[in-house]
Design an enzyme around this catalytic site. Sequence first.
Site, PDB file in Angstrom:
ATOM      1  N   HIS A 188       0.870  -1.246   0.040  1.00 26.45           N
ATOM      2  CA  HIS A 188       0.107  -0.164  -0.044  1.00 26.45           C
ATOM      3  C   HIS A 188       0.821   1.185  -0.035  1.00 26.45           C
ATOM      4  O   HIS A 188       1.747   1.463   0.862  1.00 26.45           O
ATOM      5  CB  HIS A 188      -0.890   0.074   1.183  1.00 26.45           C
ATOM      6  CG  HIS A 188      -1.689   1.255   1.142  1.00 26.45           C
ATOM      7  ND1 HIS A 188      -2.708   1.057   0.467  1.00 26.45           N
ATOM      8  CD2 HIS A 188      -1.959   2.108   2.097  1.00 26.45           C
ATOM      9  CE1 HIS A 188      -3.582   2.431   0.512  1.00 26.45           C
ATOM     10  NE2 HIS A 188      -3.122   2.931   1.837  1.00 26.45           N
ATOM     11  N   ASP A 314     -11.654  -3.389  -2.850  1.00 25.19           N
ATOM     12  CA  ASP A 314     -11.248  -2.705  -1.663  1.00 25.19           C
ATOM     13  C   ASP A 314     -12.257  -2.886  -0.540  1.00 25.19           C
ATOM     14  O   ASP A 314     -12.515  -1.952   0.161  1.00 25.19           O
ATOM     15  CB  ASP A 314     -10.578  -1.168  -1.958  1.00 25.19           C
ATOM     16  CG  ASP A 314     -10.073  -0.563  -0.946  1.00 25.19           C
ATOM     17  OD1 ASP A 314      -9.188  -1.481  -0.145  1.00 25.19           O
ATOM     18  OD2 ASP A 314      -9.858   0.496  -0.748  1.00 25.19           O
TER      19      ASP A 314
END
Length: 434
Positions: A188, A314
């Site tokens: 990330h 997500d």
Amino acid sequence: MSTPATVATLIENARIVDPASGTDALGAVLIENGVIAEIAIGKPIGVPDHVEVINAHGLVLAPGLIDMRVFTGEPGKEYRETLASAGDAAAAGGITSFVMMPDTTPVVDDGALVDFLIRRAGATSKVNVLPAGAITKGLLGKEMTEYGLLKEAGAVCLTDGRHSIQSPAMLRTAMSYAANFGLTFVHHLRDTDLAGDGVMNEGLFATILGLKGIPREAETIPLARDLQLAALTGVNYHAAQISCAASVELIASAKKRNKSVTAGVSINNLALNENDIGRYRTFFKLSTPLRVEDDRQAVIEGLRSGAIDTIHSDHDPQDTEVKRQPFAEASDGAIGLETLLAAALRLVHSGDVDLLTVLRAMTSRPAEILGLNSGRIAVGAPADLVLFDLDYPWQVSENQIRSRSRNTSFENARLAGKVMRTIVAGMTVYTHQD
């Protein structure tokens, strides 16, 4: 996860769309013992005895979707989401496998927990749950986990989920070990110092709302660093989710030199922009934040050109208490398993991206990146399939959501494209009911 079916099933009169082979044609698929036994394009298949026949009536038959970024509540916060409820939501969205992020309580940072989750999912989930192992213990970015033990237990990749490792030295060491074990390294992108207390994209709209912004450089600077370290270590590197034009350019440039680099994008950044936040709507408070329309168009072009490899939901369930807060204080995250396919099909209906490209990013590409034998319609492949109506109109309604949480960024959205049937290991796990 479903056990393989013992009864043969024939799906006929289907529009078979298989990105792995480039197929888009009418045909039939025969399933036996949980795997694809035969495929016929433009001609009938001989029907064996005791076979269940499903007439697709021209609907699209595609590989089941593989979602590379899903957060669950279980273990630790089952009130937000369990493996069972996530499996129900995934099946309704045509997702037959999802990668479970390690951001749980406790963190998925040892092999015993990976083994537990695989067993637990096998007993409770309708779809395949693929645990990801944590890169660092406790997701703290300080000390590496035991990558060999995580892989042996069944972890499909390494990631610190919604956390971002800040130390380049730590990243280099972790990437080197991940490369030695042949594990994909999913990271990330967030520079915590640059992001600071920001809660949305930095720009004019944030200023108008009186909210602190997150500059694009909080994503692009760690991305540039990661790409250099990936080249240095030889690791299979996947940028978890990119959201702006500059990131697309960095990925496209790196791919010319390094074939082991891939990138993903959240469906939120493909389908929405910062204007959707409107008057402080917290369901649109996300990490990575929604960007301006020019950035959204840039990631669409990145998907079309191949710079971006995967689309994911997500999916991040959050309860009412942490979302019904002032925007700056609300938690990040939105659910998305049930809307992933239909929201992605917006790009097809708008003419921005063709159907094969959109489906490739949710089927064969994730499978290739993770080393799975699914994500394709091929003889001998697992019979993980989705049958959907490309043009079926529907509206997202809170009372129909199967997730335990309700924080969807597509609340009341009108979509076109509905899952009619989802099949996992040859067994139907979801059927649409009018």
